[in-house]
Design an enzyme around this catalytic site. Structure first.
Site, PDB file in Angstrom:
ATOM      1  N   ASP A  99       0.814  -1.221   0.000  1.00 19.74           N
ATOM      2  CA  ASP A  99       0.000   0.000   0.000  1.00 19.74           C
ATOM      3  C   ASP A  99       0.849   1.273   0.000  1.00 19.74           C
ATOM      4  O   ASP A  99       0.608   2.188  -0.765  1.00 19.74           O
ATOM      5  CB  ASP A  99      -0.999  -0.001   1.188  1.00 19.74           C
ATOM      6  CG  ASP A  99      -0.342  -0.266   2.553  1.00 19.74           C
ATOM      7  OD1 ASP A  99       0.896  -0.416   2.629  1.00 19.74           O
ATOM      8  OD2 ASP A  99      -1.089  -0.316   3.553  1.00 19.74           O
ATOM      9  N   ASP A 102       6.553   4.159   3.750  1.00 20.02           N
ATOM     10  CA  ASP A 102       6.697   5.271   4.683  1.00 20.02           C
ATOM     11  C   ASP A 102       8.185   5.343   5.051  1.00 20.02           C
ATOM     12  O   ASP A 102       8.968   5.943   4.324  1.00 20.02           O
ATOM     13  CB  ASP A 102       5.776   4.997   5.877  1.00 20.02           C
ATOM     14  CG  ASP A 102       5.704   6.122   6.879  1.00 20.02           C
ATOM     15  OD1 ASP A 102       5.941   7.276   6.485  1.00 20.02           O
ATOM     16  OD2 ASP A 102       5.413   5.866   8.054  1.00 20.02           O
ATOM     17  N   PHE A 151      -0.183  11.519   7.654  1.00 19.81           N
ATOM     18  CA  PHE A 151      -0.832  10.229   7.845  1.00 19.81           C
ATOM     19  C   PHE A 151      -2.095  10.174   6.986  1.00 19.81           C
ATOM     20  O   PHE A 151      -2.963  11.032   7.088  1.00 19.81           O
ATOM     21  CB  PHE A 151      -1.154  10.011   9.323  1.00 19.81           C
ATOM     22  CG  PHE A 151      -1.565   8.604   9.612  1.00 19.81           C
ATOM     23  CD1 PHE A 151      -0.610   7.599   9.684  1.00 19.81           C
ATOM     24  CD2 PHE A 151      -2.894   8.267   9.773  1.00 19.81           C
ATOM     25  CE1 PHE A 151      -0.972   6.283   9.920  1.00 19.81           C
ATOM     26  CE2 PHE A 151      -3.271   6.956  10.010  1.00 19.81           C
ATOM     27  CZ  PHE A 151      -2.316   5.962  10.090  1.00 19.81           C
ATOM     28  N   VAL A 152      -2.178   9.174   6.120  1.00 18.92           N
ATOM     29  CA  VAL A 152      -3.317   9.058   5.211  1.00 18.92           C
ATOM     30  C   VAL A 152      -4.103   7.775   5.491  1.00 18.92           C
ATOM     31  O   VAL A 152      -3.565   6.816   6.039  1.00 18.92           O
ATOM     32  CB  VAL A 152      -2.857   9.084   3.732  1.00 18.92           C
ATOM     33  CG1 VAL A 152      -2.250  10.429   3.369  1.00 18.92           C
ATOM     34  CG2 VAL A 152      -1.853   7.967   3.419  1.00 18.92           C
ATOM     35  N   ARG A 164     -10.170   1.370   6.093  1.00 21.16           N
ATOM     36  CA  ARG A 164      -9.564   0.659   4.963  1.00 21.16           C
ATOM     37  C   ARG A 164     -10.523   0.588   3.781  1.00 21.16           C
ATOM     38  O   ARG A 164     -10.113   0.475   2.629  1.00 21.16           O
ATOM     39  CB  ARG A 164      -9.207  -0.781   5.356  1.00 21.16           C
ATOM     40  CG  ARG A 164      -8.124  -0.903   6.411  1.00 21.16           C
ATOM     41  CD  ARG A 164      -7.691  -2.357   6.508  1.00 21.16           C
ATOM     42  NE  ARG A 164      -6.956  -2.660   7.728  1.00 21.16           N
ATOM     43  CZ  ARG A 164      -5.652  -2.510   7.880  1.00 21.16           C
ATOM     44  NH1 ARG A 164      -4.929  -2.017   6.904  1.00 21.16           N
ATOM     45  NH2 ARG A 164      -5.060  -2.828   9.009  1.00 21.16           N
TER      46      ARG A 164
HETATM   47  P1  IMP Z   1       7.019   1.599   6.695  1.00 23.41           P
HETATM   48  O1  IMP Z   1       7.629   0.332   7.230  1.00 23.41           O
HETATM   49  O2  IMP Z   1       7.332   2.759   7.609  1.00 23.41           O
HETATM   50  O3  IMP Z   1       7.444   1.885   5.269  1.00 23.41           O
HETATM   51  O4  IMP Z   1       5.452   1.498   6.710  1.00 23.41           O
HETATM   52  C1  IMP Z   1       4.868   0.285   6.794  1.00 23.41           C
HETATM   53  C2  IMP Z   1       3.405   0.245   6.996  1.00 23.41           C
HETATM   54  O5  IMP Z   1       2.944   1.276   7.883  1.00 23.41           O
HETATM   55  C3  IMP Z   1       2.610   0.414   5.723  1.00 23.41           C
HETATM   56  O6  IMP Z   1       2.533  -0.779   4.982  1.00 23.41           O
HETATM   57  C4  IMP Z   1       1.284   0.820   6.296  1.00 23.41           C
HETATM   58  O7  IMP Z   1       0.534  -0.321   6.695  1.00 23.41           O
HETATM   59  C5  IMP Z   1       1.645   1.641   7.511  1.00 23.41           C
HETATM   60  N1  IMP Z   1       1.609   3.082   7.188  1.00 23.41           N
HETATM   61  C6  IMP Z   1       2.632   3.885   6.878  1.00 23.41           C
HETATM   62  N2  IMP Z   1       2.216   5.140   6.625  1.00 23.41           N
HETATM   63  C7  IMP Z   1       0.866   5.112   6.769  1.00 23.41           C
HETATM   64  C8  IMP Z   1      -0.165   6.108   6.621  1.00 23.41           C
HETATM   65  O8  IMP Z   1       0.052   7.290   6.288  1.00 23.41           O
HETATM   66  N3  IMP Z   1      -1.428   5.676   6.865  1.00 23.41           N
HETATM   67  C9  IMP Z   1      -1.741   4.394   7.221  1.00 23.41           C
HETATM   68  N4  IMP Z   1      -0.807   3.441   7.366  1.00 23.41           N
HETATM   69  C10 IMP Z   1       0.472   3.803   7.139  1.00 23.41           C
HETATM   70 MG    MG Z   2      -1.178  -0.466   8.633  1.00 21.01          MG
END
Ligand code: IMP
Ligand code: MG
Length: 178
Positions: A99, A102, A151-152, A164
């Site tokens: 999805d 981040d 945050f989205v 979701r």
């Molecule tokens: P990362 O490991 O920081 O790249 O992010 C991993 C997970 O955090 C993503 O697959 C999402 O499930 C969740 N996530 C990150 N940013 C957002 C956001 O802005 N909204 C909702 N979920 C997020």
């Molecule tokens: Mg999540």
């Protein structure tokens, strides 16, 4: 639920149009091969089910589950595997369907995990990219949209497991976090 949204960042039409383009590109790039699309639970599932219907070549699908602990709007960087891939992916072409990138820590963890299973190739297909938040250098092969470091929610992305099922990507009103 829609009343909790401050602003729609990416509309349903824009998402669907982009997914058509990504599906066409994947169909072209993988012609003559049978890639396995591995979706990351739970957020990547909505994207996968729309994307796969715009891919015109044979594909297979599989799921991997990860959870990142921490407060609900920030990644902790501590990643736990909640569902491993039970497929034999050795010598197969993998497309990871996620999805959002981040910090990039989750996808990095997943790529390392899958590399140990000796696939032929691993590419990434990501709906949303938050470049300002990256802590890892991640190559995104198929990208939907770039979003600001906010945050989205929606289209698979949750806040405390809700939102979701919104068909668009939006930003929540501040009072929802309180
Ligand atoms: P990362 O490991 O920081 O790249 O992010 C991993 C997970 O955090 C993503 O697959 C999402 O499930 C969740 N996530 C990150 N940013 C957002 C956001 O802005 N909204 C909702 N979920 C997020
Ligand atoms: Mg999540």
């Amino acid at each position: 639920m829609k009343n909790d949204i401050e602003e729609v960042l990416i509309s349903e039409d824009e998402i669907q149009q982009k997914i058509k383009e990504l599906g066409a590109q994947i169909s072209k790039d993988y012609k003559g091969r049978v890639p396995i699309l591995i979706s990351i639970l739970k957020g990547g599932v909505i994207f996968l089910v729309d994307l796969m219907r715009h891919i015109s070549i044979p594909i297979e699908i599989e799921f991997l589950g990860v959870a990142s602990y921490g407060s609900s709007t920030e990644s902790s960087g501590i990643i736990k595997l909640t569902k491993d891939c039970n497929y034999d992916i050795s010598n197969r072409d993998i497309i990871l369907v996620e999805d959002i990138i981040d910090t990039g820590l989750s996808i990095k963890y997943i790529i390392n995990l899958l590399k140990n299973k000796n696939p032929k190739s691993i590419k990434t297909c990501v709906l949303l990219d938050k470049p300002e938040a990256h802590k890892q250098d991640i190559k995104i092969d198929y990208k939907g949209f770039t979003v600001p470091n906010k945050f989205v929610v929606g289209y698979g992305l949750d806040y405390k497991e809700k939102y979701r099922n919104l068909p668009f990507i939006g930003i929540l009103k501040k009072e929802i976090y309180q």
